[in-house]
Design a protein around this motif. Structure first.
Motif, PDB file in Angstrom:
ATOM      1  N   THR A  65      -6.172  42.702 -39.695  1.00 17.79           N
ATOM      2  CA  THR A  65      -5.467  42.086 -38.584  1.00 17.79           C
ATOM      3  C   THR A  65      -3.908  42.372 -38.786  1.00 17.79           C
ATOM      4  O   THR A  65      -3.220  42.134 -39.663  1.00 17.79           O
ATOM      5  CB  THR A  65      -5.501  40.599 -38.527  1.00 17.79           C
ATOM      6  N   VAL A  66      -3.349  42.983 -37.753  1.00 20.41           N
ATOM      7  CA  VAL A  66      -2.057  43.094 -37.472  1.00 20.41           C
ATOM      8  C   VAL A  66      -1.173  41.839 -37.225  1.00 20.41           C
ATOM      9  O   VAL A  66      -1.565  41.312 -36.181  1.00 20.41           O
ATOM     10  CB  VAL A  66      -1.651  44.400 -36.535  1.00 20.41           C
ATOM     11  N   ARG A  67      -0.504  41.144 -38.045  1.00 18.60           N
ATOM     12  CA  ARG A  67      -0.136  39.826 -37.718  1.00 18.60           C
ATOM     13  C   ARG A  67       1.083  39.759 -36.806  1.00 18.60           C
ATOM     14  O   ARG A  67       1.270  38.738 -36.095  1.00 18.60           O
ATOM     15  CB  ARG A  67       0.303  39.123 -39.217  1.00 18.60           C
ATOM     16  N   ASN A  68       2.041  40.661 -36.946  1.00 22.16           N
ATOM     17  CA  ASN A  68       3.162  40.742 -35.959  1.00 22.16           C
ATOM     18  C   ASN A  68       2.857  41.425 -34.792  1.00 22.16           C
ATOM     19  O   ASN A  68       1.877  42.103 -34.709  1.00 22.16           O
ATOM     20  CB  ASN A  68       4.303  41.198 -36.620  1.00 22.16           C
ATOM     21  N   HIS A  69       3.811  41.315 -33.805  1.00 16.85           N
ATOM     22  CA  HIS A  69       3.697  42.412 -32.536  1.00 16.85           C
ATOM     23  C   HIS A  69       4.848  43.532 -32.800  1.00 16.85           C
ATOM     24  O   HIS A  69       5.801  43.223 -32.793  1.00 16.85           O
ATOM     25  CB  HIS A  69       4.136  41.581 -31.377  1.00 16.85           C
ATOM     26  N   PRO A  70       4.300  44.622 -33.131  1.00 18.72           N
ATOM     27  CA  PRO A  70       5.349  45.806 -33.148  1.00 18.72           C
ATOM     28  C   PRO A  70       5.928  45.869 -31.927  1.00 18.72           C
ATOM     29  O   PRO A  70       5.404  45.832 -30.777  1.00 18.72           O
ATOM     30  CB  PRO A  70       4.551  47.047 -33.319  1.00 18.72           C
ATOM     31  N   SER A  71       7.443  46.155 -31.921  1.00 18.89           N
ATOM     32  CA  SER A  71       8.328  46.005 -30.926  1.00 18.89           C
ATOM     33  C   SER A  71       7.863  47.293 -29.840  1.00 18.89           C
ATOM     34  O   SER A  71       8.329  47.043 -28.773  1.00 18.89           O
ATOM     35  CB  SER A  71       9.913  46.136 -31.303  1.00 18.89           C
ATOM     36  N   GLY A  72       7.308  48.327 -30.232  1.00 13.87           N
ATOM     37  CA  GLY A  72       6.833  49.115 -29.329  1.00 13.87           C
ATOM     38  C   GLY A  72       5.619  48.951 -28.524  1.00 13.87           C
ATOM     39  O   GLY A  72       5.286  49.673 -27.521  1.00 13.87           O
ATOM     40  N   GLY A  73       5.075  47.779 -28.823  1.00 12.54           N
ATOM     41  CA  GLY A  73       3.962  47.454 -28.118  1.00 12.54           C
ATOM     42  C   GLY A  73       2.467  47.901 -28.977  1.00 12.54           C
ATOM     43  O   GLY A  73       1.330  47.568 -28.496  1.00 12.54           O
ATOM     44  N   MET A  74       2.510  48.812 -29.710  1.00  8.59           N
ATOM     45  CA  MET A  74       1.508  49.190 -30.490  1.00  8.59           C
ATOM     46  C   MET A  74       2.065  49.482 -32.065  1.00  8.59           C
ATOM     47  O   MET A  74       3.441  49.972 -31.977  1.00  8.59           O
ATOM     48  CB  MET A  74       0.650  50.098 -29.934  1.00  8.59           C
ATOM     49  N   GLU A  75       1.295  49.915 -33.012  1.00 10.60           N
ATOM     50  CA  GLU A  75       1.735  50.251 -34.177  1.00 10.60           C
ATOM     51  C   GLU A  75       2.240  51.784 -33.939  1.00 10.60           C
ATOM     52  O   GLU A  75       1.725  52.633 -33.660  1.00 10.60           O
ATOM     53  CB  GLU A  75       0.324  50.469 -35.064  1.00 10.60           C
ATOM     54  N   ARG A  76       3.517  52.097 -34.763  1.00  8.37           N
ATOM     55  CA  ARG A  76       4.046  53.165 -35.057  1.00  8.37           C
ATOM     56  C   ARG A  76       3.495  53.859 -36.252  1.00  8.37           C
ATOM     57  O   ARG A  76       3.510  53.286 -37.080  1.00  8.37           O
ATOM     58  CB  ARG A  76       5.470  53.011 -35.087  1.00  8.37           C
ATOM     59  N   PRO A  77       3.019  55.109 -36.060  1.00 14.32           N
ATOM     60  CA  PRO A  77       2.415  55.842 -37.481  1.00 14.32           C
ATOM     61  C   PRO A  77       3.576  56.072 -38.537  1.00 14.32           C
ATOM     62  O   PRO A  77       4.923  56.279 -38.016  1.00 14.32           O
ATOM     63  CB  PRO A  77       2.407  57.251 -37.070  1.00 14.32           C
ATOM     64  N   VAL A  78       3.555  55.636 -39.567  1.00 12.04           N
ATOM     65  CA  VAL A  78       4.725  55.582 -40.782  1.00 12.04           C
ATOM     66  C   VAL A  78       4.124  56.273 -42.040  1.00 12.04           C
ATOM     67  O   VAL A  78       2.939  56.674 -41.873  1.00 12.04           O
ATOM     68  CB  VAL A  78       5.212  54.104 -40.927  1.00 12.04           C
ATOM     69  N   PRO A  79       5.143  56.794 -42.729  1.00 11.80           N
ATOM     70  CA  PRO A  79       4.834  57.467 -43.859  1.00 11.80           C
ATOM     71  C   PRO A  79       4.272  56.917 -45.057  1.00 11.80           C
ATOM     72  O   PRO A  79       3.504  57.365 -45.958  1.00 11.80           O
ATOM     73  CB  PRO A  79       6.105  58.368 -44.335  1.00 11.80           C
ATOM     74  N   ASN A  80       4.665  55.666 -45.366  1.00 12.83           N
ATOM     75  CA  ASN A  80       4.054  54.994 -46.329  1.00 12.83           C
ATOM     76  C   ASN A  80       3.889  53.430 -45.929  1.00 12.83           C
ATOM     77  O   ASN A  80       4.837  53.205 -44.931  1.00 12.83           O
ATOM     78  CB  ASN A  80       4.801  55.220 -47.613  1.00 12.83           C
ATOM     79  N   ALA A  81       3.592  52.726 -46.987  1.00 10.90           N
ATOM     80  CA  ALA A  81       3.427  51.047 -46.909  1.00 10.90           C
ATOM     81  C   ALA A  81       3.121  50.706 -48.305  1.00 10.90           C
ATOM     82  O   ALA A  81       2.593  51.271 -49.132  1.00 10.90           O
ATOM     83  CB  ALA A  81       2.344  50.590 -45.899  1.00 10.90           C
ATOM     84  N   ILE A  82       3.545  49.572 -48.441  1.00 19.86           N
ATOM     85  CA  ILE A  82       3.333  48.808 -49.780  1.00 19.86           C
ATOM     86  C   ILE A  82       1.993  48.178 -49.532  1.00 19.86           C
ATOM     87  O   ILE A  82       1.895  47.004 -48.664  1.00 19.86           O
ATOM     88  CB  ILE A  82       4.402  47.746 -50.059  1.00 19.86           C
ATOM     89  N   GLY A  83       1.021  48.089 -50.378  1.00 19.93           N
ATOM     90  CA  GLY A  83      -0.393  47.693 -50.247  1.00 19.93           C
ATOM     91  C   GLY A  83      -0.471  46.707 -51.178  1.00 19.93           C
ATOM     92  O   GLY A  83      -0.112  46.818 -52.418  1.00 19.93           O
ATOM     93  N   VAL A  84      -1.338  45.502 -50.869  1.00 16.26           N
ATOM     94  CA  VAL A  84      -1.826  44.329 -51.942  1.00 16.26           C
ATOM     95  C   VAL A  84      -3.401  44.425 -52.063  1.00 16.26           C
ATOM     96  O   VAL A  84      -3.735  44.605 -51.234  1.00 16.26           O
ATOM     97  CB  VAL A  84      -1.000  43.187 -51.546  1.00 16.26           C
ATOM     98  N   PHE A  85      -3.508  44.249 -53.458  1.00 15.83           N
ATOM     99  CA  PHE A  85      -5.015  44.334 -53.651  1.00 15.83           C
ATOM    100  C   PHE A  85      -5.281  43.021 -54.395  1.00 15.83           C
ATOM    101  O   PHE A  85      -4.565  42.574 -55.324  1.00 15.83           O
ATOM    102  CB  PHE A  85      -5.581  45.702 -54.260  1.00 15.83           C
ATOM    103  N   SER A  86      -6.732  42.728 -54.281  1.00 13.45           N
ATOM    104  CA  SER A  86      -6.933  41.328 -54.840  1.00 13.45           C
ATOM    105  C   SER A  86      -8.241  41.246 -55.157  1.00 13.45           C
ATOM    106  O   SER A  86      -9.092  41.777 -54.174  1.00 13.45           O
ATOM    107  CB  SER A  86      -6.660  40.170 -54.220  1.00 13.45           C
ATOM    108  N   HIS A  87      -8.972  41.004 -56.418  1.00 10.00           N
ATOM    109  CA  HIS A  87     -10.350  40.845 -56.591  1.00 10.00           C
ATOM    110  C   HIS A  87     -10.703  39.359 -57.085  1.00 10.00           C
ATOM    111  O   HIS A  87      -9.932  38.664 -57.687  1.00 10.00           O
ATOM    112  CB  HIS A  87     -10.911  41.852 -57.397  1.00 10.00           C
TER     113      HIS A  87
END
Length: 414
Positions: A390-412
């Motif tokens: 789920t995209v929790r915030n509202h990106p300011s452009g009205g939709m997600e902007r493609p980006v080169p990387n992101a910090i990912g979190v994992f849990s088991h």
């Protein structure tokens, strides 16, 4: 990909009221940048073992700031983190797609990147990030020269080599990663000044591996170390090294993917002259590493610039420009990671970099890094058993902007 913005919202409750900031100085140097304000935080909601999500609203004189926060307990053995990227350094994807591809339970967007190219006609943006990048312990790229970066002005003392990351010891930290490398030939050793970068230092030589992707390498020879808009170099060379031997020599950098087992060397000015002296069939070996200032390698790292050190805002950060922003911070000796993105919905205001630093310190960060903001700011979470985030915030452009990387979190669970 079905994008769902803010599907579940917690009820906001007042947890803490900030004191008066206006009219005085804030520890860490410089005048305060905000008038009296309040921070109202929602109850934290578990996303997965060791990972919590909450929202907050903050009132400042110009309006209301709405933000989203992931708090990651790195001391929990069920939790891990990594740098998400779309399989190539010179490529972009929305944060939600990057998270879904790796089954991450949460993520925020990462580094600033080569988003536009108006100064050099005919040269296309590569989409590659500014700073060093490490994913799953593998070095992806080095930092471009300071004068070639995109994004807001850095505070004094910061460089494009600054990163936030998590080491193999499971602790998060701010660090600085410098590229060290060499090209060894029969005639001697040439210094390697770049790794999968959209910009190379003047007179430098850069290496491009299969992780670079199909983006053109022409941009690497444009601009200078202090002026991104300076003309492209007129003296360039590109050498393809395949299985340890020179396979081809060209006068101009090219494009297209680099084959496995091959490395493409691009040189400009003096670097081009030295590459042009090589011969097809000549043996060549290439080595490179990213060297940090702190002991122990980082399992993942992403670039940005420091805004909080030892719990205090960094001196000299911008106090004027208001924008939607993303930041990452560390706390409790590196055992907690804070990932925060502001909401870009209409009717809400953003923060200056100084205000962002103050906010991250009050959220608990002892050290924090500013990440790409504006239309890039995106925070996602995955609800239990949900195949999509789920995209929790509202990106300011009205939709997600493609980006080169992101910090990912994992849990088991086990």
């Amino acid at each position: 990909m079905k994008l769902r913005f803010g599907r579940v919202r917690a009820v906001l409750t007042v947890l803490v009221a900030w004191g008066v900031l206006a009219g005085g100085a804030v520890a860490g140097g410089g005048p305060a940048t905000a008038a009296p304000d309040t921070l109202r935080r929602s109850d934290a909601v578990p996303v997965a073992p060791g990972v919590e999500y909450e929202e907050f609203r903050m009132t400042v004189p110009r309006g209301t700031v709405h933000g989203h926060l992931l708090t990651v307990d790195l001391a929990d053995p069920r939790v891990s983190t990594d740098l998400l990227y779309p399989g190539a350094v010179g490529a972009r994807s929305p944060v939600s797609e990057l998270a879904d591809a790796r089954d991450a339970v949460g993520a925020v967007n990462g580094d600033f990147f080569h988003i536009s190219e108006t100064q050099h006609p005919g040269v296309e943006p590569t989409g590659a990030p500014v700073g060093p990048a490490v994913s799953s312990g593998r070095r992806l790229k080095g930092a471009v020269p300071d004068g070639q970066r995109f994004g807001p002005a850095m505070p004094p003392g910061a460089t494009t080599e600054d990163v936030i990351g998590v080491g193999h010891d499971g602790r998060a930290r701010l660090d600085r990663l410098a590229l060290r490398g060499a090209v060894r030939t029969a005639e001697g050793q040439l210094p390697l000044r770049g790794l999968n970068q959209y910009a190379l230092p003047v007179d430098g030589i850069g290496a491009y591996t299969e992780r670079w992707g199909p983006a053109s390498r022409v941009r690497a020879t444009c601009g200078t170390d202090t002026d991104r808009a300076a003309p492209c170099s007129t003296r360039t060379a590109e050498v393809t090294v395949r299985h340890g031997r020179v396979a081809a020599i060209e006068e101009r950098p090219g494009g297209g993917g680099v084959e496995p087992g091959s490395v493409v060397l691009v040189g400009r000015e003096e670097g081009a002259r030295r590459l042009s002296a090589l011969h097809v069939g000549e043996p060549v070996s290439i080595s490179h590493r990213l060297v940090g200032r702190s002991p122990g390698p980082l399992r993942f790292a992403v670039g940005g610039f420091p805004i909080v050190r030892s719990g205090q805002p960094v001196a000299g950060v911008d106090t004027v420009t208001v924008a939607v922003r993303t930041a990452a911070g560390t706390g409790e000796g590196g055992r907690v990671l804070y990932l925060m993105a502001l909401d870009g919905a209409s009717g809400q205001t953003g923060l200056t970099v100084r205000e962002l630093a103050e906010l991250m310190a009050r959220l608990g960060a002892r050290d924090a890094l500013d990440l790409d903001g504006g239309g890039s700011s995106t925070l996602v979470t995955r609800e239990p058993y949900d195949p999509e985030v789920t995209v929790r915030n509202h990106p300011s452009g009205g939709m997600e902007r493609p980006v080169p990387n992101a910090i990912g979190v994992f849990s088991h669970d086990d």
